[in-house]
Design a protein around this motif. Structure first.
Motif, short mmCIF file in Angstrom:
data_model
loop_
_atom_site.label_atom_id
_atom_site.label_comp_id
_atom_site.label_asym_id
_atom_site.label_seq_id
_atom_site.Cartn_x
_atom_site.Cartn_y
_atom_site.Cartn_z
N ALA A 33 0.80 -1.23 0.00
CA ALA A 33 0.00 0.00 0.00
C ALA A 33 0.83 1.28 0.00
CB ALA A 33 -0.94 0.01 1.21
N LYS A 34 2.06 1.21 0.43
CA LYS A 34 2.88 2.42 0.57
C LYS A 34 3.07 3.12 -0.78
CE LYS A 34 7.31 4.06 2.40
NZ LYS A 34 8.61 3.67 3.00
N ASP A 35 2.84 4.42 -0.78
CA ASP A 35 3.05 5.27 -1.96
C ASP A 35 2.22 4.84 -3.16
OD1 ASP A 35 5.00 6.72 -0.53
OD2 ASP A 35 6.57 5.30 -1.11
N ARG A 36 1.09 4.22 -2.91
CA ARG A 36 0.21 3.83 -4.01
C ARG A 36 -1.08 4.63 -3.93
NH1 ARG A 36 -0.32 -2.14 -5.66
NH2 ARG A 36 0.27 -1.26 -7.65
N PRO A 37 -1.76 4.84 -5.05
CA PRO A 37 -3.03 5.57 -5.00
C PRO A 37 -4.05 4.80 -4.17
CG PRO A 37 -2.67 4.57 -7.16
CD PRO A 37 -1.39 4.44 -6.41
N TYR A 38 -5.02 5.52 -3.65
CA TYR A 38 -5.99 4.95 -2.72
C TYR A 38 -6.64 3.69 -3.28
CZ TYR A 38 -10.28 4.39 -0.06
OH TYR A 38 -11.29 3.87 0.68
N TRP A 39 -7.01 3.72 -4.57
CA TRP A 39 -7.78 2.60 -5.12
C TRP A 39 -6.94 1.33 -5.29
CZ3 TRP A 39 -6.80 7.23 -7.51
CH2 TRP A 39 -5.88 7.23 -8.56
N LEU A 40 -5.63 1.44 -5.07
CA LEU A 40 -4.78 0.24 -5.12
C LEU A 40 -4.22 -0.13 -3.75
CD1 LEU A 40 -2.73 0.80 -8.40
CD2 LEU A 40 -4.69 -0.71 -8.05
N GLN A 41 -4.68 0.54 -2.70
CA GLN A 41 -4.13 0.27 -1.37
C GLN A 41 -4.79 -0.93 -0.70
OE1 GLN A 41 -4.08 3.76 1.08
NE2 GLN A 41 -2.75 4.91 -0.30
N HIS A 42 -6.05 -1.16 -0.97
CA HIS A 42 -6.75 -2.27 -0.34
C HIS A 42 -6.72 -3.49 -1.25
CE1 HIS A 42 -8.41 -0.22 3.23
NE2 HIS A 42 -8.29 0.85 2.46
N ALA A 43 -6.15 -4.57 -0.76
CA ALA A 43 -5.92 -5.75 -1.58
C ALA A 43 -7.22 -6.47 -1.90
CB ALA A 43 -4.97 -6.70 -0.86
N THR A 44 -7.25 -7.11 -3.07
CA THR A 44 -8.36 -7.97 -3.40
C THR A 44 -8.33 -9.19 -2.48
OG1 THR A 44 -7.04 -9.09 -5.09
CG2 THR A 44 -8.39 -7.22 -5.80
N LEU A 45 -9.49 -9.79 -2.28
CA LEU A 45 -9.60 -10.88 -1.31
C LEU A 45 -8.69 -12.05 -1.66
CD1 LEU A 45 -11.04 -12.20 1.12
CD2 LEU A 45 -12.73 -13.07 -0.51
N ILE B 206 5.31 -10.80 -5.05
CA ILE B 206 3.85 -10.88 -4.96
C ILE B 206 3.34 -9.94 -3.89
CG2 ILE B 206 1.95 -12.42 -4.36
CD1 ILE B 206 3.67 -14.72 -5.58
N LEU B 207 4.05 -9.85 -2.77
CA LEU B 207 3.65 -9.00 -1.65
C LEU B 207 3.50 -7.54 -2.03
CD1 LEU B 207 5.66 -10.01 1.55
CD2 LEU B 207 3.19 -9.91 1.30
N SER B 208 4.26 -7.11 -3.02
CA SER B 208 4.26 -5.70 -3.38
C SER B 208 3.03 -5.30 -4.19
CB SER B 208 5.52 -5.34 -4.16
OG SER B 208 5.55 -6.02 -5.40
N HIS B 209 2.15 -6.25 -4.44
CA HIS B 209 0.95 -5.97 -5.23
C HIS B 209 -0.30 -6.28 -4.43
CE1 HIS B 209 2.95 -5.23 -9.11
NE2 HIS B 209 3.86 -6.07 -8.65
N SER B 210 -1.30 -5.44 -4.62
CA SER B 210 -2.58 -5.66 -3.96
C SER B 210 -3.68 -5.99 -4.96
CB SER B 210 -3.00 -4.40 -3.18
OG SER B 210 -3.08 -3.28 -4.07
N GLU B 211 -3.42 -5.72 -6.24
CA GLU B 211 -4.47 -5.85 -7.25
C GLU B 211 -4.40 -7.16 -8.02
OE1 GLU B 211 -0.91 -4.40 -9.50
OE2 GLU B 211 -1.71 -4.23 -7.48
N TRP B 212 -3.37 -7.98 -7.79
CA TRP B 212 -3.22 -9.20 -8.55
C TRP B 212 -4.26 -10.24 -8.17
CZ3 TRP B 212 2.75 -10.52 -8.71
CH2 TRP B 212 3.37 -9.60 -9.56
#
Length: 295
Positions: free
Chosen positions: A98-110, A249-255
């Motif tokens: 989430a760090k330094d990412r836009p709001y819509w990419l901060q919360h990970a998909t389930l 993988i950890l660095s992504h929330s949208e995958w």
């Protein structure tokens, strides 16, 4: 580290638990231990149960302050480690993605969020056993309990999916409370339990489901579990490379799962041979010696 001399392997103080968890996560990846220690020091991880506290175990992320939060209701037994590692896994994911990412990419998909949490849970418990903080028998029991939790989802999956599909296929005016009650009773009629006389209770059970904020939650939860087992299998083949891939993988929330599988270079068609491979992996992970059907 060892547990305090006066404590048995099945009872642990809050101080011993946080120290053991932090040490284990640091051995896996130093940055994991840093996240855990920061949460413990700041009070953002509320781990111990008490009267009047929200029940359950969960984690969330405050976008405005870039702060993960963890809540558990530990009581001093070995299963506390499983829940603590799992919820800290979510927090570690938030901290790395989430760090330094836009709001819509901060919360990970389930799907990826649960995949990360399951992976860190398994890695953390292994470290505890390696350091003899918990006994091998306790590790097997904790892993088995986690497996049974996932199997509970599978047992109810057909009913949940049928009900969810029905809900999302309806016109808004048809979604009355009575119709939802009726549809849930119909979808769950084959659960194998005798609900005679308890139908008024059962028909309201859909109130607790997550199909409104997170449709098809059960399916993604189970798939996350399977993906974690497949990733751990690759990590066991080469721990250094495996941790590098897992950190990526950890660095992504949208995958989604397909992207996670591509990082591991895993081809996963949902056929019998592949599922049997997962079953074999589960037997190895949880110490089963039988060769019969597991799932």
């Amino acid at each position: 580290m060892q547990l305090e001399p006066e404590a048995s392997p099945t009872w642990v103080s809050e101080k011993a638990l946080t120290a053991a968890v932090t040490d284990s996560l640091s051995r896996i990846q130093p940055s994991f231990g840093v996240v855990a220690q920061d949460l413990f020091d700041s009070g953002a991880a509320d781990l111990w149960g008490r009267a009047g506290k929200q029940t359950g175990a969960w984690s969330t992320y405050l976008s405005t302050t870039a702060q993960p939060l963890v809540l558990c209701n530990n009581t001093g037994i070995a299963s506390d480690f499983r829940f603590t590692f799992h919820e800290l896994g979510h927090a570690i994911h938030y901290s790395h993605s989430a760090k330094d990412r836009p709001y819509w990419l901060q919360h990970a998909t389930l799907d990826i969020n649960e995949y990360v949490a399951y992976t860190i849970q398994c890695l953390g418990l292994r470290e505890l056993a390696r350091e003899e903080v918990i006994r091998p028998a306790e590790l097997s029991e904790l892993n088995l309990n986690s497996l049974m939790n996932a199997l509970d989802y599978i047992e109810n999956l057909v009913a949940l999916e049928e009900f969810t599909h029905w809900v999302y296929a309806q016109e808004a005016q048809n979604l009355t409370a009575d119709e939802l009650d009726r549809a849930y009773l119909e979808a769950s009629a084959g659960d194998g339990l005798d609900w005679s006389g308890l139908e008024p209770i059962k028909k309201k059970m859909w109130h607790t489901l997550r199909f409104i904020p997170m449709p098809f939650y059960a399916s993604e939860y189970i798939l996350a579990w399977v993906m974690a087992m497949l990733g751990l299998e690759r990590m066991d083949q080469d721990r250094t490379v495996g941790l590098e891939k897992f950190t990526q993988i950890l660095s992504h929330s949208e995958w989604g799962f397909s992207k996670v599988l591509s990082v591991w270079e895993i081809n996963f068609p949902f056929d019998q041979d592949t599922l049997e491979r997962v079953a074999k992996r589960l037997r190895q992970e949880f110490g089963f010696t039988n060769t019969g059907t597991l799932i």
